[in-house]
Design a protein around this motif. Structure first.
Motif, PDB file in Angstrom:
ATOM      1  N   LYS A 447       1.255  -1.329   0.484  1.00  0.00           N
ATOM      2  CA  LYS A 447       0.551  -0.126   0.041  1.00  0.00           C
ATOM      3  C   LYS A 447       0.710   1.351  -0.108  1.00  0.00           C
ATOM      4  N   ILE A 448       2.039   1.185  -0.921  1.00  0.00           N
ATOM      5  CA  ILE A 448       2.385   2.736  -0.760  1.00  0.00           C
ATOM      6  C   ILE A 448       2.141   3.520  -0.881  1.00  0.00           C
ATOM      7  N   SER A 449       1.035   3.573  -2.055  1.00  0.00           N
ATOM      8  CA  SER A 449       0.159   3.988  -2.991  1.00  0.00           C
ATOM      9  C   SER A 449       0.196   5.605  -1.658  1.00  0.00           C
ATOM     10  N   GLU A 450      -0.797   4.703  -0.603  1.00  0.00           N
ATOM     11  CA  GLU A 450      -0.998   5.683   0.766  1.00  0.00           C
ATOM     12  C   GLU A 450      -0.538   6.865   1.141  1.00  0.00           C
ATOM     13  N   ILE A 451       1.000   6.206   1.446  1.00  0.00           N
ATOM     14  CA  ILE A 451       1.753   7.196   1.740  1.00  0.00           C
ATOM     15  C   ILE A 451       2.446   8.145   0.735  1.00  0.00           C
ATOM     16  N   THR A 452       2.323   7.913  -0.042  1.00  0.00           N
ATOM     17  CA  THR A 452       2.398   8.642  -1.679  1.00  0.00           C
ATOM     18  C   THR A 452       1.193   9.701  -1.503  1.00  0.00           C
ATOM     19  N   LYS A 453       0.007   9.099  -1.398  1.00  0.00           N
ATOM     20  CA  LYS A 453      -0.826  10.025  -1.191  1.00  0.00           C
ATOM     21  C   LYS A 453      -0.502  11.536   0.141  1.00  0.00           C
ATOM     22  N   TRP A 454      -0.417  10.918   1.013  1.00  0.00           N
ATOM     23  CA  TRP A 454       0.244  11.579   2.166  1.00  0.00           C
ATOM     24  C   TRP A 454       0.742  11.897   1.933  1.00  0.00           C
ATOM     25  N   LEU A 455       1.388  12.015   1.593  1.00  0.00           N
ATOM     26  CA  LEU A 455       3.121  13.007   1.314  1.00  0.00           C
ATOM     27  C   LEU A 455       2.517  14.239  -0.205  1.00  0.00           C
ATOM     28  N   ASN A 456       1.786  13.839  -0.310  1.00  0.00           N
ATOM     29  CA  ASN A 456       0.800  14.650  -2.179  1.00  0.00           C
ATOM     30  C   ASN A 456       0.605  15.828  -1.004  1.00  0.00           C
ATOM     31  N   GLU A 457      -0.410  15.520  -0.646  1.00  0.00           N
ATOM     32  CA  GLU A 457      -1.851  16.126   0.292  1.00  0.00           C
ATOM     33  C   GLU A 457      -1.132  16.922   0.985  1.00  0.00           C
ATOM     34  N   LYS A 458      -0.203  16.868   1.634  1.00  0.00           N
ATOM     35  CA  LYS A 458       0.305  17.179   3.244  1.00  0.00           C
ATOM     36  C   LYS A 458       2.049  18.286   2.233  1.00  0.00           C
TER      37      LYS A 458
END
Lengths: 501, 501
Positions: A447-458
């Motif tokens: 689920k690395i995409s969840e981490i990427t999404k978090w970094l994208n948004e934050k």
């Protein structure tokens, strides 16, 4: 929309064309232009950099910025344009103080210095580079005198690459790191992990390229807004969120180099691809804070890429592309990619000893600009510090002071950003775990995409609009501290090297 | 050196920067820029093309050229500079008559038309492209009206790509070809050579790239002044003799495509690398006569590359890189690379039927500009001519009128150059054999460098300074004629297909 604002936007569009082609010329010089074609590229670069500088310091622009900063106009702008006008006004006021001929001479001298550095590095002859380095130091001193009059010289340089950072803060952070990491690295050195030759068998460069794309796809680098090419020293460049390019270098007997460069540059690339597209082609776009940018490449490379769980879902795929890894267990692979050993070259160093490579350079820069140490004495000072921090002495200057490109174009004050990036990463890791749960578990579950999404948004979407300390405060809710990184290192390497009490 | 001349050279240097970056933008769009990055490149192209056009039509340049053309100044120039001043004066007089807004609109419309053509070709929908094609026809007509007032429209266009050529000459040459080749191709068709599936097994694109470099090295393309990249439709671009770049496309099941594209573009590249370096970055440099340029790429591709003896010294190396060729005899390989068959796509056609693809397009262009055939009727006219010359009917317009890029940027009058190139090649082959002896023997002995050297000295070094008919006269000592090519075809294909009387 006022007529003034419309004119200003048109002016920006024009300015942007010059940045666009200088960026393209740099990219092409380092990826594709043949040896004999370099000189013509340098000529064009010099020409268009001068044109760009003229546009960015013109009286016409100054007048527009002055008028846009008046309450009537300024209040009508949205937040993005308020940022753009404010930032451009500040840069304008700083840059207009640089005489055009000084700037043009600087651009040309940078290019010449780069060529001399390459030759000096190739032949390991510091004397070829010394006069250029001296010129870069003098010119940088002169230019900083114009842009930041009255400000302490080295702090002004640090501010250039990581706005709001100063040597008092950095001293504190680096001091904390030294205190904890020197004994940690000594304990690890005592364990004396042997070299593993299985990681240095022949690896087809074409297969390494396929591994790179596999990794870029996996971490979320977008192909329709991205490109890859080969170069001597890997870097990332961004034209806008819609055109972001990463590079790599493929060593036939060291595939781990290209693998971790791919993840590192991919991290930079994902950042640039995910900046708010409304910021494209303005100073609000691609983030100019090197510590923050580096925090993202290093987060992907080290925090994620050097975690065993990152590889769980894709280790078989790696073995399909590079067959030697089929014979190596994931445990052995994990040990190798976190093999701590004192070595000469920064960009090949492990995550832990890397810290000392940066601290050394930071102290060298202070010696140059505060200690007034003359250029001729720098190689000896370098070697002395290598001995102090890493207990080794370079055999020649190519392995020592000539190894990095940064000083050759006068990027003094850049190096600390790398370590600041890692320090931020410790804090981001803490915060992600609080908000999303265990990173180990997310990675293991693919689920690395969840981490990427978090970094994208934050982080990523804000581009250049939040300064480093603001990012840390907004994302982590506290001041910058090295403690989370130190805690992370102690846990990870304590387990890896059996150092737990 | 007069002060005027010095100013003129400085002005040229500045102009050259704009050509340099527009060339780089084109190159990058077609090789590296991601899908979402294309729009920003088009914007930059439009901007810098307009700047370049403004510099090339400025009153300042006009005055300098007028003064340099006066006897006192002109007589002091050497031959190269006499050519440069004369050619620039002529171009200036032609271009200054184009209104700047018309030119800028044309550049933008070309880019839009290119995008529409790509989409139309992908979806095989002529209606997407039709309005753009109509616009290109109208704009080209308008611009030619400015540049060549009073000249017959289509002859002016032919002159643009092959100076001094006119439709009377081309009619004669093409008529001779038709008369001899139609019966030749009919006899070959009666032999009905079967398809050979061994040439369509999977071929690793990375291995195809290695084959490309092997071939480029073999024919004499220089690495220190050259580069290679991948693209959709192969082309060559030249920044100067010091930076020449070729492209290729690697089909996984058709390695012969990349092999002959490599040799073809390599031929263009060798030409550009061997122009007199004194001509670099001036109008005397890279040859703008498309027939002459094409004669060199086609000489390498067809006269040399499709000769069995070309492969004798390197066929084993080909088999090392692409293993399927180890199982195929050189005789079978030779037959396949000269397999004559009627087919839809020009760039995939064999050397013989290729002639009809060009004759068809030449007649279409005459229909457009002389016959005033409306755009909507062009697909049907295309298909009718395919039936007439090749006895086949395209299944859709992607296989028919949409296959080529040339009309999408208004390059009407370009197509005949390809066949003129082959006609010249027949004459060059005759002359080389008179001066150097048998080409078969030279190739079999691996002495291709002697042929390259001859072409360098007789043709390449002159760059743009000799017009096509002058080249032919100087090199072959006679007027242009299709007879040598026809003779070459009859001999070669007569032997291959057992047609000898």
């Amino acid at each position: 929309m006022s007529r003034l604002f419309e004119e200003f936007r048109q002016y920006l569009t024009k300015m942007q064309q010059y940045d666009h082609v200088t960026n393209l010329l740099y990219w092409d010089m380092r990826t594709k232009a043949p040896k004999l074609g370099q000189a013509a590229h340098i000529e064009a670069l010099t020409h268009f950099s001068a044109e760009s500088f003229a546009l960015s310091t013109s009286g016409e622009l100054g007048e527009m910025l002055d008028k846009l900063a008046e309450p009537g106009e300024y209040d009508a702008l949205d937040d993005t344009w308020k940022f753009i006008v404010g930032r451009m006004k500040r840069d304008f006021d700083r840059n207009r103080r640089i005489p055009a001929d000084v700037y043009e001479a600087f651009v040309r001298a940078q290019a010449e210095s780069g060529t001399a550095w390459e030759e000096a590095k190739r032949s390991s002859d510091f004397s070829i580079y010394a006069p250029h380095l001296k010129k870069m130091i003098d010119m940088r001193r002169e230019i900083t005198g114009y842009t930041d009059p009255g400000k302490e010289l080295y702090d002004a340089m640090l501010d250039e690459f990581e706005e709001g950072m100063d040597s008092a803060t950095i001293d504190r952070l680096f001091q904390d790191l030294k205190q904890e990491l020197i004994p940690l690295v000594q304990k690890i050195a005592a364990k004396n992990q042997p070299e593993d030759p299985r990681f240095h068998v022949y690896s087809d460069p074409d297969a390494q390229k396929k591994v790179q794309w596999m990794l870029l796809d996996y971490i979320g680098f977008r192909r329709d807004a991205g490109a890859v090419d080969e170069t001597e020293h890997p870097f990332t460049t961004s034209f806008s969120s819609k055109d972001v390019r990463v590079t790599n270098h493929y060593y036939e007997h060291d595939p781990l180099s290209a693998i971790f460069s791919a993840i590192h540059e991919g991290g930079h690339g994902i950042f640039d691809q995910n900046v708010n597209p409304d910021y494209d082609k303005t100073v609000a776009g691609s983030c100019n804070y090197m510590g923050i940018h580096e925090s993202q490449s290093r987060f992907y490379e080290n925090i994620l890429g050097r975690n065993k769980n990152f590889w769980l879902p894709i280790y078989d795929r790696l073995g399909e592309l590079l067959p030697q890894f089929r014979e190596i267990s994931l445990d052995d692979f994990y040990r190798e990619i976190n093999h701590v050993k004192n070595s000469y070259i920064r960009i090949e160093a492990d995550e832990l000893t890397y810290c000392f490579h940066i601290i050394l350079r930071y102290e060298m820069e202070q010696a140059i600009f505060r200690g007034q140490v003359p250029v001729e004495e720098l190689p000896a000072l370098w070697n002395q510090k290598m001995k102090e921090y890493l207990q080794i002495t370079p055999e020649n200057d190519s392995q020592g002071i000539l190894q990095d490109v940064h000083w050759s174009d006068a990027s003094f004050g850049y190096f600390p950003s790398y370590l600041l990036g890692s320090i931020y990463d410790g804090m981001f890791l803490d915060t992600i775990e609080q908000e999303l749960g265990s990173v180990d578990e997310l990675l293991a579950a693919g689920k690395i995409s969840e981490i990427t999404k978090w970094l994208n948004e934050k982080i990523h979407r804000y581009g250049n609009t939040r300064k480093p300390k603001e990012v840390i405060q907004a994302v982590c809710g506290r001041e910058v501290s090295a403690e989370p990184l130190i805690r992370h290192f102690k846990k990870k390497y304590g387990e890896l090297y059996g150092l737990m009490d």
